[in-house]
Design a protein around this motif. Structure first.
Motif, PDB file in Angstrom:
ATOM      1  N   VAL A   1       1.211  -8.772   7.674  1.00  0.00           N
ATOM      2  CA  VAL A   1       0.391  -7.744   7.056  1.00  0.00           C
ATOM      3  C   VAL A   1       1.233  -6.886   6.132  1.00  0.00           C
ATOM      4  CG1 VAL A   1      -1.000  -5.690   7.546  1.00  0.00           C
ATOM      5  CG2 VAL A   1      -1.211  -7.693   8.980  1.00  0.00           C
ATOM      6  N   LEU A   2       2.423  -6.507   6.591  1.00  0.00           N
ATOM      7  CA  LEU A   2       3.278  -5.619   5.800  1.00  0.00           C
ATOM      8  C   LEU A   2       3.675  -6.248   4.468  1.00  0.00           C
ATOM      9  CD1 LEU A   2       4.764  -2.937   5.640  1.00  0.00           C
ATOM     10  CD2 LEU A   2       6.674  -4.005   6.820  1.00  0.00           C
ATOM     11  N   GLN A   3       3.942  -7.519   4.478  1.00  0.00           N
ATOM     12  CA  GLN A   3       4.374  -8.166   3.248  1.00  0.00           C
ATOM     13  C   GLN A   3       3.208  -8.419   2.294  1.00  0.00           C
ATOM     14  OE1 GLN A   3       6.541 -11.596   4.559  1.00  0.00           O
ATOM     15  NE2 GLN A   3       8.350 -10.405   5.088  1.00  0.00           N
ATOM     16  N   CYS A   8      -0.996  -0.500   3.123  1.00  0.00           N
ATOM     17  CA  CYS A   8      -1.874  -0.197   4.254  1.00  0.00           C
ATOM     18  C   CYS A   8      -1.134   0.525   5.380  1.00  0.00           C
ATOM     19  CB  CYS A   8      -2.558  -1.453   4.774  1.00  0.00           C
ATOM     20  SG  CYS A   8      -1.462  -2.578   5.631  1.00  0.00           S
ATOM     21  N   LEU A   9       0.180   0.575   5.351  1.00  0.00           N
ATOM     22  CA  LEU A   9       0.958   1.260   6.383  1.00  0.00           C
ATOM     23  C   LEU A   9       1.672   2.471   5.794  1.00  0.00           C
ATOM     24  CD1 LEU A   9       2.589  -1.782   8.200  1.00  0.00           C
ATOM     25  CD2 LEU A   9       0.696  -0.388   9.007  1.00  0.00           C
ATOM     26  N   ASN A  13       5.711   3.963   9.804  1.00  0.00           N
ATOM     27  CA  ASN A  13       5.524   2.622  10.362  1.00  0.00           C
ATOM     28  C   ASN A  13       6.404   1.589   9.660  1.00  0.00           C
ATOM     29  OD1 ASN A  13       3.674   3.173  12.421  1.00  0.00           O
ATOM     30  ND2 ASN A  13       1.979   3.196  10.971  1.00  0.00           N
ATOM     31  N   LYS A  14       6.524   1.723   8.346  1.00  0.00           N
ATOM     32  CA  LYS A  14       7.395   0.799   7.596  1.00  0.00           C
ATOM     33  C   LYS A  14       8.845   0.964   8.034  1.00  0.00           C
ATOM     34  CE  LYS A  14       4.548   0.835   3.440  1.00  0.00           C
ATOM     35  NZ  LYS A  14       4.489   1.287   2.051  1.00  0.00           N
ATOM     36  N   ARG A  15       9.263   2.230   8.204  1.00  0.00           N
ATOM     37  CA  ARG A  15      10.642   2.496   8.623  1.00  0.00           C
ATOM     38  C   ARG A  15      10.886   1.921  10.018  1.00  0.00           C
ATOM     39  NH1 ARG A  15      12.067   8.489   8.538  1.00  0.00           N
ATOM     40  NH2 ARG A  15      10.498   8.440  10.174  1.00  0.00           N
ATOM     41  N   ALA A  16       9.954   2.105  10.935  1.00  0.00           N
ATOM     42  CA  ALA A  16      10.092   1.569  12.288  1.00  0.00           C
ATOM     43  C   ALA A  16      10.187   0.045  12.262  1.00  0.00           C
ATOM     44  CB  ALA A  16       8.915   2.017  13.153  1.00  0.00           C
ATOM     45  N   TYR A  17       9.373  -0.589  11.435  1.00  0.00           N
ATOM     46  CA  TYR A  17       9.420  -2.050  11.297  1.00  0.00           C
ATOM     47  C   TYR A  17      10.776  -2.497  10.752  1.00  0.00           C
ATOM     48  CZ  TYR A  17       8.482  -6.692   9.407  1.00  0.00           C
ATOM     49  OH  TYR A  17       8.548  -8.019   9.110  1.00  0.00           O
TER      50      TYR A  17
END
Length: 84
Positions: A1-3, A8-9, A13-17
């Motif tokens: 989803v992130l890529q 959408c995030l 959340n991006k930093r945690a990922y």
């Protein structure tokens, strides 16, 4: 989803990922620490001779530096001197 849909995030959340990905890659590496013992007056050559035999995979490990004849523990200060 992130890529596929990065918008959408939110940033947290991006930093945690991103941090989770870094941790997982670090755990995959079987090389934890490279310990270098170098002389201050020969810092470049001592470092070079100890690092040139390392593989690219090993070079992903953390580098810990100790100056010969000194009892300093590398809690960051000695490493900063070495990098500087």
């Amino acid at each position: 989803v992130l890529q596929l849909m990065p918008s959408c995030l939110d940033f947290d959340n991006k930093r945690a990922y991103f941090r989770a990905q870094l941790r997982s890659r670090r755990l995959e590496s079987r090389y934890q620490t490279i310990r270098l013992r170098v002389r201050r007056n020969e810092i470049f050559m001592d470092s070079y001779h100890q690092l040139r035999i390392r593989s690219g995979e090993e070079m992903r490990a953390k580098i810990q530096v100790q100056f010969q004849g000194e009892e300093g523990i590398d809690a960051g200060g000695v490493g900063k001197e070495w990098y500087g």
